[in-house]
Design a protein around this motif. Structure first.
Motif: not given
Length: 185
Positions: A2-3, A6-7, A9, A135, A137, A140-141
């Motif tokens: 998953i990580s 996400q990275r 993406y 969004h 994802i 999270k940043d």
């Protein structure tokens, strides 16, 4: 797994944005040169386009720094991922680089078409940023969130010079079919 997704993406998203922001400010350089030549005394219009150009470069630099801080390079993308590239190609039958900006500003109908393309592109970009700010994802940043919040604030001033020119010169605003082309892209 998953990580990694996400990275990846975020890598793809950031790569598309850095390409489009770079393409935006470099294309606006050419428009600005032509506008200054055709309407040298229209200081207000020129200033609004200059602000648009400055913002686009600022956004490009924010994405560039985001990649640098992560220690990664953007994924190589090309015109296939460039919204304005594709829109210009459809509306003018040539690439941005092949457009003769001096010819465009010498013909009010052609310049009006360019104004509508830029306006629609910026409005679509604003809607996209609003979606990305929600969004999961992206949320999270924190750096990307800050970048997209800045873009969200800057974007409305990007379409106003072009919409204003259309109004001031008695030209129509974007039509439904131009909106369909924008949505298709």
């Amino acid at each position: 797994m998953i990580s990694w997704f996400q990275r990846r993406y975020l890598d793809v998203l950031g790569s598309i944005y850095i390409y489009n922001e770079h393409r935006g400010y470099t294309a606006i350089d050419r428009v600005l040169e032509a506008v200054r030549s055709r309407w040298p005394d229209d200081y207000e219009f020129i200033a609004k386009i200059e602000k648009h150009r400055v913002d686009e470069r600022k956004h490009y630099m924010m994405f560039r720094r985001w990649f640098e801080r992560r220690g990664t390079m953007p994924i190589a993308v090309d015109r296939a991922f460039g919204h304005i590239d594709r829109f210009i190609g459809i509306m003018f039958g040539s690439s941005i680089d092949q457009l003769d900006q001096m010819q465009l500003v010498s013909d009010d109908r052609q310049f009006a078409r360019l104004c509508r393309v830029i306006s629609l592109t910026e409005k679509r970009g604003h809607r996209q940023v609003e979606i990305l700010l929600r969004h999961p994802i992206v949320r999270k940043d924190s750096t990307l969130m800050k970048t997209f919040r800045i873009i969200e604030v800057d974007e409305p001033s990007h379409w106003t010079p072009y919409d204003g020119w259309l109004t001031d010169h008695g030209c129509r605003q974007p039509s439904w079919w131009e909106g369909v082309i924008d949505a298709f892209i």
